[in-house]
Design a protein around this motif. Structure first.
Motif, PDB file in Angstrom:
ATOM      1  N   ARG A   1      45.211  40.525  27.623  1.00 48.93           N
ATOM      2  CA  ARG A   1      43.860  39.789  28.050  1.00 48.93           C
ATOM      3  C   ARG A   1      43.819  39.486  29.823  1.00 48.93           C
ATOM      4  O   ARG A   1      45.071  38.993  29.987  1.00 48.93           O
ATOM      5  N   ASP A   2      42.793  38.792  29.665  1.00 48.81           N
ATOM      6  CA  ASP A   2      43.030  38.208  31.844  1.00 48.81           C
ATOM      7  C   ASP A   2      43.786  38.569  32.293  1.00 48.81           C
ATOM      8  O   ASP A   2      44.546  37.671  33.276  1.00 48.81           O
ATOM      9  N   VAL A   3      43.462  39.535  32.415  1.00 49.45           N
ATOM     10  CA  VAL A   3      44.237  40.582  33.835  1.00 49.45           C
ATOM     11  C   VAL A   3      43.614  39.978  35.251  1.00 49.45           C
ATOM     12  O   VAL A   3      42.605  40.269  35.181  1.00 49.45           O
ATOM     13  N   ARG A   4      44.251  39.743  36.092  1.00 47.50           N
ATOM     14  CA  ARG A   4      44.151  39.042  37.313  1.00 47.50           C
ATOM     15  C   ARG A   4      45.523  39.645  38.187  1.00 47.50           C
ATOM     16  O   ARG A   4      46.486  40.080  37.765  1.00 47.50           O
TER      17      ARG A   4
ATOM     18  N   ARG B   1      41.055  48.773  48.439  1.00 46.43           N
ATOM     19  CA  ARG B   1      40.038  48.460  47.016  1.00 46.43           C
ATOM     20  C   ARG B   1      41.753  48.694  46.232  1.00 46.43           C
ATOM     21  O   ARG B   1      42.241  50.504  46.300  1.00 46.43           O
ATOM     22  N   LEU B   2      42.201  47.949  45.347  1.00 52.37           N
ATOM     23  CA  LEU B   2      43.340  47.576  44.467  1.00 52.37           C
ATOM     24  C   LEU B   2      43.012  47.886  43.544  1.00 52.37           C
ATOM     25  O   LEU B   2      42.022  46.724  42.677  1.00 52.37           O
ATOM     26  N   THR B   3      42.972  48.373  42.308  1.00 58.85           N
ATOM     27  CA  THR B   3      42.749  48.493  41.038  1.00 58.85           C
ATOM     28  C   THR B   3      45.225  48.172  40.003  1.00 58.85           C
ATOM     29  O   THR B   3      45.398  49.558  39.982  1.00 58.85           O
ATOM     30  N   ALA B   4      44.821  47.273  39.519  1.00 55.80           N
ATOM     31  CA  ALA B   4      46.249  47.318  38.002  1.00 55.80           C
ATOM     32  C   ALA B   4      45.789  47.298  37.055  1.00 55.80           C
ATOM     33  O   ALA B   4      44.736  46.914  36.713  1.00 55.80           O
TER      34      ALA B   4
ATOM     35  N   SER C   1      42.617  46.730  32.540  1.00 62.19           N
ATOM     36  CA  SER C   1      42.541  46.831  33.850  1.00 62.19           C
ATOM     37  C   SER C   1      42.244  45.737  34.646  1.00 62.19           C
ATOM     38  O   SER C   1      40.865  45.099  33.964  1.00 62.19           O
ATOM     39  N   ALA C   2      42.152  45.621  35.946  1.00 66.29           N
ATOM     40  CA  ALA C   2      41.598  44.691  37.190  1.00 66.29           C
ATOM     41  C   ALA C   2      41.494  44.934  38.568  1.00 66.29           C
ATOM     42  O   ALA C   2      42.983  45.895  39.150  1.00 66.29           O
ATOM     43  N   ALA C   3      40.289  44.506  39.301  1.00 64.75           N
ATOM     44  CA  ALA C   3      40.621  44.957  40.846  1.00 64.75           C
ATOM     45  C   ALA C   3      41.058  43.681  42.135  1.00 64.75           C
ATOM     46  O   ALA C   3      40.316  42.879  41.334  1.00 64.75           O
ATOM     47  N   THR C   4      40.967  44.242  42.771  1.00 70.45           N
ATOM     48  CA  THR C   4      40.723  43.414  43.690  1.00 70.45           C
ATOM     49  C   THR C   4      40.444  44.052  45.639  1.00 70.45           C
ATOM     50  O   THR C   4      41.006  45.331  45.093  1.00 70.45           O
TER      51      THR C   4
END
Length: 351
Positions: free
Chosen positions: A206-209, A285-288, A310-313
């Motif tokens: 949960r709460d991936v950043r 753009r990056l996705t983890a 997953s999350a992106a930044t």
């Protein structure tokens, strides 16, 4: 978590440690009567050095029908079962030792350490099932001697199936002469009970950043910091392992962390994790992607649970863009300067 938890527990870094460790003491200065947290150790431990003299003791499960040479207490039970067991307390000091003895619940801290409720907190799970045969809640152990403290584990008829965790705690409270601050030393042994019924391991990521930290080098790579919360949503103790992948669009510049074994997580507890991946290229753009698999430990272990999220930044190569803009601006400026120079020559008066 109450503020009275003065210290976290040491991490259970290996499967062997997770299957059986004692809970070692930590001495912390606190107001009188306020107990502190406890700390795990890979072997039976001792408390040393009280402010008024040397104090040391150790704990071990008593040998008997339930086993010999045990590292801690572990039971396979059914609702309504009653288990009789005992803990051996050994005074390694040269003076009589008075200890408070009680049972309480265990949990995993967000940092991944095993901890126990403080003495002023009411247990609601396995700690409430423990009844120690200690008049007045205290035991006196003679110098260089041992005493056996019996206890009874009474499993409620409506006990939920799965793993329940707690500890048998011994506490020594002391204070220096004239001091208003007490030192509470606690030593405990883990108690695990697996109640018969459906074992349903579960994990939730949960709460991936994710954030990208670039570099001043226009052609260099930065690093990505990924944080998330891992929750044991099932009814079994789990030893998780994580793998984190960071990639640009179309998996460009993908980087994956080594598979990392995490500390044991008790049912209902959670971990707060941070994973740093160096050498990541800024691909705009990056996705983890975070993937975790957990294996059930304890009696009848072997089942697994898994989850991913997953999350992106944004990862914009700002330094490279500035360099490119400067190059483009320079390429445009040179012809303009030359053009203005020619125009000036054309307008010059002729003699």
């Amino acid at each position: 978590m109450p503020a009275a938890h003065a210290s976290a527990l040491a991490s259970l870094g290996t499967a062997a440690a997770a299957r059986g460790t004692s809970v070692a003491p930590r001495a912390t200065d606190l107001p009188h009567g306020v107990p502190t947290g406890v700390e795990t150790a890979a072997a039976l431990a001792e408390v040393l050095a009280d402010t008024t003299g040397d104090v040391a003791w150790s704990l071990a499960p008593a040998d008997g029908p339930l086993g010999a040479g045990r590292a801690n207490f572990s039971y396979d039970v059914a609702p309504g079962d009653v288990v009789h067991d005992a803990v051996v307390v050994t005074n390694r000091s040269d003076a009589p030792l008075t200890l408070t003895v009680y049972g309480t619940d265990a949990f995993t801290t967000p940092a991944g350490h095993l901890d126990l409720l403080t003495a002023d907190e009411e247990p609601a799970d396995l700690g409430a099932w423990l009844a120690l045969d200690v008049p007045g809640g205290q035991v006196v152990v003679e110098p260089r001697a041992s005493t056996t403290v019996p206890f009874v584990l009474t499993v409620p008829a409506d006990a939920a199936p799965g793993d329940h965790a707690g500890g048998v705690v011994t506490s020594f409270l002391s204070a220096a002469t004239g001091s208003t601050v007490a030192r509470d030393n606690r030593l405990a042994l883990r108690v695990h009970a697996r109640v018969a019924g459906d074992l349903a391991p579960g994990l939730s990521v949960r709460d991936v950043r994710v954030r990208y930290e670039g570099t001043a080098n226009p052609f260099g790579a930065g690093r990505t910091v990924v944080t998330y919360r891992l929750v044991n949503t099932g009814n079994a103790r789990l030893l998780p392992a994580e793998a984190v992948t960071v990639a640009g669009p179309g998996d460009v510049g993908a980087r994956t962390s080594p598979v990392t074994a995490l500390p044991e997580v008790l049912a209902g507890s959670s971990l707060e994790r941070e994973v740093v991946l160096p050498g990541v290229r800024p691909t705009v753009r990056l996705t983890a992607d975070v993937a975790v698999t957990g294996e059930v430990v304890g009696i009848g272990g072997g089942d697994t649970a898994a989850d991913r999220s997953s999350a992106a930044t944004w990862a914009v190569p700002w330094t490279l863009l500035v360099v490119v803009l400067l190059v483009v601006a320079g390429a445009v400026a040179v012809p303009l300067v030359r053009s203005r120079g020619r125009t000036g020559e054309d307008r010059a008066p002729r003699s």
